[in-house]
Motif scaffolding. Structure first.
Motif, PDB file in Angstrom:
ATOM      1  N   UNK A   1      13.353  -1.449   0.545  1.00 36.99           N
ATOM      2  CA  UNK A   1      14.456  -1.453  -0.417  1.00 36.99           C
ATOM      3  C   UNK A   1      15.595  -2.338   0.065  1.00 36.99           C
ATOM      4  N   UNK A   2      15.456  -2.832   1.291  1.00 35.10           N
ATOM      5  CA  UNK A   2      16.560  -3.628   1.842  1.00 35.10           C
ATOM      6  C   UNK A   2      16.188  -5.114   1.970  1.00 35.10           C
ATOM      7  N   UNK A   3      14.875  -5.460   1.781  1.00 32.88           N
ATOM      8  CA  UNK A   3      14.565  -6.883   1.930  1.00 32.88           C
ATOM      9  C   UNK A   3      15.021  -7.664   0.694  1.00 32.88           C
ATOM     10  N   UNK A   4      15.410  -8.930   0.904  1.00 27.51           N
ATOM     11  CA  UNK A   4      16.093  -9.681  -0.161  1.00 27.51           C
ATOM     12  C   UNK A   4      15.196 -10.027  -1.332  1.00 27.51           C
ATOM     13  N   UNK A   5      13.930 -10.327  -1.049  1.00 29.74           N
ATOM     14  CA  UNK A   5      13.027 -10.724  -2.152  1.00 29.74           C
ATOM     15  C   UNK A   5      12.654  -9.536  -3.035  1.00 29.74           C
TER      16      UNK A   5
ATOM     17  N   UNK B   1       7.869   1.232  -3.112  1.00 29.87           N
ATOM     18  CA  UNK B   1       8.782   1.957  -2.214  1.00 29.87           C
ATOM     19  C   UNK B   1       9.542   3.037  -2.994  1.00 29.87           C
ATOM     20  N   UNK B   2      10.014   2.684  -4.194  1.00 28.72           N
ATOM     21  CA  UNK B   2      10.731   3.683  -5.001  1.00 28.72           C
ATOM     22  C   UNK B   2       9.806   4.818  -5.429  1.00 28.72           C
ATOM     23  N   UNK B   3       8.542   4.477  -5.667  1.00 23.49           N
ATOM     24  CA  UNK B   3       7.585   5.527  -6.043  1.00 23.49           C
ATOM     25  C   UNK B   3       7.372   6.491  -4.868  1.00 23.49           C
TER      26      UNK B   3
ATOM     27  N   UNK C   1       0.840  -1.189   0.000  1.00 24.16           N
ATOM     28  CA  UNK C   1       0.000   0.000   0.000  1.00 24.16           C
ATOM     29  C   UNK C   1       0.886   1.253   0.000  1.00 24.16           C
ATOM     30  N   UNK C   2       0.889   1.958  -1.127  1.00 23.63           N
ATOM     31  CA  UNK C   2       1.747   3.153  -1.257  1.00 23.63           C
ATOM     32  C   UNK C   2       1.498   4.168  -0.136  1.00 23.63           C
ATOM     33  N   UNK C   3       0.257   4.250   0.306  1.00 28.92           N
ATOM     34  CA  UNK C   3      -0.047   5.266   1.336  1.00 28.92           C
ATOM     35  C   UNK C   3       0.326   4.822   2.753  1.00 28.92           C
ATOM     36  N   UNK C   4       1.164   3.809   2.859  1.00 31.23           N
ATOM     37  CA  UNK C   4       1.783   3.425   4.143  1.00 31.23           C
ATOM     38  C   UNK C   4       3.297   3.526   4.059  1.00 31.23           C
ATOM     39  N   UNK C   5       3.801   4.187   3.012  1.00 26.77           N
ATOM     40  CA  UNK C   5       5.247   4.138   2.743  1.00 26.77           C
ATOM     41  C   UNK C   5       5.945   5.484   2.863  1.00 26.77           C
ATOM     42  N   UNK C   6       5.197   6.513   3.316  1.00 23.83           N
ATOM     43  CA  UNK C   6       5.815   7.848   3.338  1.00 23.83           C
ATOM     44  C   UNK C   6       6.542   8.094   4.664  1.00 23.83           C
ATOM     45  N   UNK C   7       7.103   9.265   4.785  1.00 25.79           N
ATOM     46  CA  UNK C   7       7.954   9.581   5.945  1.00 25.79           C
ATOM     47  C   UNK C   7       9.082   8.578   6.073  1.00 25.79           C
ATOM     48  N   UNK C   8       9.612   8.173   4.934  1.00 24.23           N
ATOM     49  CA  UNK C   8      10.766   7.276   4.937  1.00 24.23           C
ATOM     50  C   UNK C   8      10.427   5.821   5.158  1.00 24.23           C
TER      51      UNK C   8
END
Ligand SMILES: O=C(O)CCC(=O)N[C@@H](CCC(=O)O)C(=O)O
Ligand SMILES: [Zn+2]
Length: 350
Positions: A123-127, A134-136, A110-117
Motif C-alpha cells: 500500500x506504500x509503493x508508488x506504482x 493487499x486491500x483484500x 499472490x493473495x496468500x502471501x499477504x497476510x499477517x500484515x
C-alpha cells in the motif's frame, strides 16, 4: 433482502470488488453479507451447541482454485434453503473474486502471501502494484478478526482454508499445519482431517504470511490450509472427489462435532526447508509435471541458481508446491521429510 437463488458465488462474481453490507434471514438464523465474498451466518442461539464453535471456511484465495468454491457454494445453498440445519457460527470467505472471474491464481500479487500484515508493504509503493490484493488481504483479516471477536461464548475457533494444487500429487489431499512455537498438536483436528479424506499433513517449520497461519497466529484458531486435489476451471470439477470432506463438514455444521478418523492412516511430514527464489536464473531441476511429494536421493541437486542452489540432505526428502515462476524472494517450494505420527505430542481435548 435475500440472496438470489441462494447463490453466494453468483452474487460474489457479479460484484467482484465491493458489495454493500446487508442482512438476510435463513431457516434457523440470521446472515450478513459483510462485503463481497464475505458471509456471516449466525444460527439462533437455541440451535447453538453447549460448546459453541466459530468456523471460518475460506475458498478461492487463489482465484482459479474453483473446486472448493463450488463445494462451499453448495453447502451454503443447503443452509439457505433449510436442507442443512446450522448449529455453529460460520464465516464463509470467497477470497479473490476478481481473479476468479479471470480464471487466474491471482491478479498482481499472490493473495496468500499477504497476510499477517504483509499487505502493508503493497500500500506504500508508488506504482500501486498489488494494492488491490493487499486491500483484500486487509479486508479479510478484519472480517476474521471481527467474526472471532463476536464469539464471546465460543469454545472452539476453527479455520479451514480450502485450496487445490497446481500439480498432481502422490497424496491427492493434504493439509498444511501452521508453525507452532510449542508444538502440541490437537488430536481431534488430525482425526477430523482423516475423516475428511486428508492423506498427509505438513508441519510448517516457520511463521508464514498465509491466511491459515494468520488465523492461528492472531486468533489462536485451529487452522489449516487444505489441498483437495488439482486445479480445474469452474464447471469441470468432479465434486464426487470431495464426498468425504463434504460429509465431515456437514457433521460439523449441523452437530458442532468433529468427525473422527484413525490417525494411523495419515502420513505426517516435517517441513525441512522453504526453497526461496534467489535469482532470475533460479531453476528447479524437476519436470514440469513432477508430482507433489516426489522424493529424492541424498545429494540430488534440486535447485540450480547463480546465487545459491539446493541439494537434498537426506534420502526420502520430497518436494511439495514446486514453482519457480514466482518473484525473487518468494517461496518456490517446500522440502519435506516423512516422520512418524507417534513422534508428535498430542493434546486430547478439542
Ligand atoms: O500447487 C501449488 O503449488 C500451490 C497450491 C497452493 O495454493 N498452496 C498454498 C499453500 C499455503 C500454505 O503453505 O499454507 C499456497 O501456496 O498458498
Ligand atoms: Zn491455493
Amino acid at each position: 433482502m435475500q440472496i438470489s437463488d441462494n447463490d453466494i458465488l453468483a452474487l460474489t462474481l457479479s460484484n467482484p470488488t465491493h458489495l454493500d453490507p446487508f442482512e438476510f434471514v435463513f431457516p434457523g438464523g440470521v446472515g450478513f453479507v459483510v462485503d463481497t465474498g464475505i458471509f456471516r451466518f449466525e444460527p439462533m442461539s437455541t440451535r447453538l451447541s453447549n460448546d459453541p464453535v466459530s468456523l471460518v471456511l475460506s475458498v478461492g484465495i487463489h482465484g482459479n482454485e474453483t473446486g472448493p468454491i463450488e463445494l462451499v457454494n453448495q453447502l451454503v445453498k443447503n443452509i439457505l434453503s433449510g436442507k442443512l440445519s446450522l448449529a455453529i457460527r460460520l464465516l464463509v470467505v470467497i477470497g479473490n473474486p476478481v481473479s476468479a472471474n479471470q480464471a487466474t491464481r491471482f491478479c498482481e500479487v499472490n493473495l496468500n502471501r499477504l497476510f499477517n500484515g504483509a499487505w502493508q508493504q503493497y500500500l506504500t509503493n508508488e506504482e500501486g502494484l498489488g494494492s488491490s490484493e493487499a486491500r483484500r488481504a486487509e479486508r479479510l483479516e478484519k472480517a476474521v478478526s471481527d467474526f472471532y471477536a463476536q464469539d464471546s461464548h465460543c469454545t472452539l475457533r476453527l479455520h479451514y482454508d480450502l485450496h487445490t494444487a497446481i500439480r498432481g500429487s502422490k497424496y491427492e489431499k493434504f493439509a498444511v499445519h501452521p508453525f507452532m512455537e510449542e508444538p502440541v498438536y490437537q488430536h481431534a483436528q488430525f482425526g477430523f482431517l482423516v475423516a475428511s479424506g486428508i492423506e498427509a499433513v505438513l508441519l510448517s517449520h516457520q511463521p508464514t504470511t498465509t491466511f491459515s497461519y494468520y488465523s492461528y497466529a492472531a486468533h489462536r484458531a485451529n487452522s489449516f490450509t487444505i489441498e483437495l486435489g488439482k486445479v480445474h476451471p469452474f464447471g469441470e470439477n468432479d465434486l464426487s472427489s470431495f464426498t468425504q470432506i463434504q460429509k465431515a463438514l456437514i457433521i460439523l455444521l449441523e452437530n458442532a462435532t468433529l468427525a473422527q478418523g484413525d490417525l494411523s492412516s495419515i502420513q505426517v511430514f516435517a517441513v525441512q526447508d522453504a526453497l526461496v527464489k534467489n535469482a532470475d536464473d533460479y531453476q528447479l531441476t524437476i519436470a514440469e509435471d513432477e508430482e507433489n511429494f516426489t522424493d529424492f536421493e541424498e545429494g540430488y541437486e534440486l535447485v540450480t541458481s547463480s546465487a545459491d542452489g539446493y541439494r537434498i540432505t537426506k534420502t526420502g526428502d520430497a518436494i511439495v508446491f514446486p514453482n519457480a515462476k514466482v518473484p525473487i524472494g518468494q517461496r518456490a517450494g517446500l522440502v519435506v521429510r516423512p516422520i512418524a505420527i507417534n513422534s508428535l505430542a498430542f493434546e486430547l481435548t478439542s
